[in-house]
Design an enzyme around this catalytic site. Structure first.
Site, short mmCIF file in Angstrom:
data_model
loop_
_atom_site.label_atom_id
_atom_site.label_comp_id
_atom_site.label_asym_id
_atom_site.label_seq_id
_atom_site.Cartn_x
_atom_site.Cartn_y
_atom_site.Cartn_z
N ARG A 24 0.68 -1.23 0.06
CA ARG A 24 -0.47 -0.02 -0.15
C ARG A 24 0.90 1.17 -0.23
NH1 ARG A 24 -4.73 1.23 3.81
NH2 ARG A 24 -4.98 2.70 1.69
N HIS A 83 -7.36 8.52 11.87
CA HIS A 83 -6.72 6.30 12.13
C HIS A 83 -5.07 6.51 11.30
CE1 HIS A 83 -11.59 5.68 10.94
NE2 HIS A 83 -11.26 5.98 12.74
N GLY A 95 -16.64 12.10 1.26
CA GLY A 95 -15.51 10.82 0.39
C GLY A 95 -15.66 10.24 1.09
N SER A 101 -18.06 6.65 4.36
CA SER A 101 -18.94 5.84 4.09
C SER A 101 -19.86 6.28 5.09
CB SER A 101 -19.22 4.61 3.92
OG SER A 101 -18.03 4.16 4.47
P1 OAD Z 1 -15.14 4.22 2.54
O1 OAD Z 1 -14.50 3.13 1.33
O2 OAD Z 1 -15.96 3.19 3.49
O3 OAD Z 1 -16.07 5.02 1.80
C1 OAD Z 1 -16.00 5.85 1.17
C2 OAD Z 1 -16.96 6.45 0.08
O4 OAD Z 1 -16.16 7.73 -0.53
C3 OAD Z 1 -18.31 6.15 0.19
O5 OAD Z 1 -19.07 6.34 0.46
C4 OAD Z 1 -18.67 6.16 -1.75
O6 OAD Z 1 -19.62 6.86 -1.94
C5 OAD Z 1 -16.96 8.04 -1.18
N1 OAD Z 1 -16.49 8.11 -3.05
C6 OAD Z 1 -16.13 6.65 -4.26
N2 OAD Z 1 -15.76 7.77 -4.73
C7 OAD Z 1 -15.52 9.01 -4.50
C8 OAD Z 1 -15.23 10.07 -5.19
N3 OAD Z 1 -14.39 10.77 -6.06
N4 OAD Z 1 -15.43 11.64 -4.71
C9 OAD Z 1 -16.47 11.65 -3.87
N5 OAD Z 1 -17.21 10.64 -2.81
C10 OAD Z 1 -16.43 9.58 -3.11
O7 OAD Z 1 -14.24 4.76 3.32
P2 OAD Z 1 -13.92 5.46 4.84
O8 OAD Z 1 -15.37 5.68 4.90
O9 OAD Z 1 -12.70 6.48 4.29
O10 OAD Z 1 -10.08 2.81 8.48
O11 OAD Z 1 -13.90 4.89 5.48
C11 OAD Z 1 -13.42 4.50 6.77
C12 OAD Z 1 -13.04 3.51 7.69
O12 OAD Z 1 -12.75 2.27 7.23
C13 OAD Z 1 -10.89 3.75 6.93
O13 OAD Z 1 -9.72 4.69 7.97
C14 OAD Z 1 -10.76 2.59 7.29
C15 OAD Z 1 -11.54 1.61 6.99
O14 OAD Z 1 -11.59 0.63 7.32
C16 OAD Z 1 -8.56 2.17 9.24
O15 OAD Z 1 -8.33 2.00 8.55
C17 OAD Z 1 -8.87 2.19 10.57
#
Ligand code: OAD
Ligand code: ZN
Length: 248
Positions: free
Chosen positions: A68, A117, A185, A187
């Site tokens: 990564r 994180h 961006g 979830s």
């Molecule tokens: P997710 O993968 O859960 O969510 C990503 C979000 O980005 C989704 O709601 C997509 O619809 C949206 N998305 C994708 N492409 C996009 C774009 N070009 N513009 C705008 N939105 C877009 O990621 P996180 O919410 O960051 O934890 O997940 C939270 C945590 O879960 C992360 O920090 C990680 C993971 O396990 C750790 O590593 C501790």
């Protein structure tokens, strides 16, 4: 209509927070975790992002993070990160609270970035807590050890672990005191990080969501923009810049 309400609040806003997730870096070429093609749809977080898994197989976990790191190293900030950094020209205090570990907000030039994180460029010894930069190692398939004999791990919050308490407390304080929060961006399903927009809402902030689709937060958001962060954010702030100029 969305713009009117937003610009009205932005024109008097002093404190602005951006709460970001993997979607803000998607256009830089870093995969998200959930949704179509997301990392956690292909790999098991309990085998890679978990302390017991690390103790059981540190070499495998290191291999995954080195992989990564290499991807992240080759990416650059996209127009979303850059626009966020540029907003420091318009408001007294801009705080970025990010769940991302990719360092791209710092590289884009944002001054205050709370990484709730962790950060993939940092590592620490599980025994004596000495910090190491990822560039301090040449990885040859084996997890590195500290001078004290302890295993070195990435400085990333794994499932079941506490967030860095001082960083999270500062992030919550910024959220409670902001006038507008952009939730970009994410979830918004991973707690406690997902309390940040809730804290902001309770504090009276306007909650603006930017995402390609509806999320857990959409119901609570005051305004939602459905589109790519790298397109929507520059559009919003280009318009805002024009309005600001006119009102001078
Ligand atoms: P997710 O993968 O859960 O969510 C990503 C979000 O980005 C989704 O709601 C997509 O619809 C949206 N998305 C994708 N492409 C996009 C774009 N070009 N513009 C705008 N939105 C877009 O990621 P996180 O919410 O960051 O934890 O997940 C939270 C945590 O879960 C992360 O920090 C990680 C993971 O396990 C750790 O590593 C501790
Ligand atoms: Zn040590």
């Amino acid at each position: 209509m969305n713009y009117e309400k937003l610009f009205d609040r932005l024109s008097t806003a002093k404190n602005v927070v951006f709460f970001t997730g993997a979607g803000v870096s998607a256009e830089s070429g870093i995969e998200t975790f959930r949704g179509a093609g997301g990392i956690w749809t292909k790999l098991k977080p309990e085998e890679l992002a978990n302390f017991n898994a690390f103790l059981k197989n540190p070499d495998l976990v290191w291999e995954w993070y080195q992989y990564r790191r290499k991807i992240i190293e080759e990416t650059k900030p996209n127009p979303a990160h850059i626009t966020i950094a540029e907003t420091e020209n318009y408001f007294n205090n801009v705080t970025v609270v990010t769940q991302n570990i990719d360092n791209l907000h710092n590289r884009a030039g944002s001054s205050i970035v709370y990484e709730v994180h962790g950060n993939i460029e940092r590592n620490y010894c599980v025994k004596c807590h000495t910090f190491y930069n990822s560039k301090d190692f040449t990885f040859e398939g084996k997890a590195p050890f500290c001078k004290c004999g302890g295993l070195i791990r990435p400085d990333i919050v794994w499932f079941g672990e506490m967030l860095p308490q001082d960083v999270f407390a500062s992030a919550e304080e910024a959220a409670r005191n902001c006038n507008v929060i952009f939730v970009v961006g994410t979830s918004a399903v991973v707690y406690p990080a997902a309390y940040i927009p809730i804290d902001a809402k309770k504090g009276g902030a306007l909650v603006v969501e930017i995402n390609v689709e509806e999320t857990e937060l959409t119901q609570m958001a005051d305004i939602s923009f459905f589109g790519k962060a790298g397109e929507v954010l520059p559009k919003i702030f280009n318009e805002f810049k024009k309005i600001k100029k006119l009102s001078l």
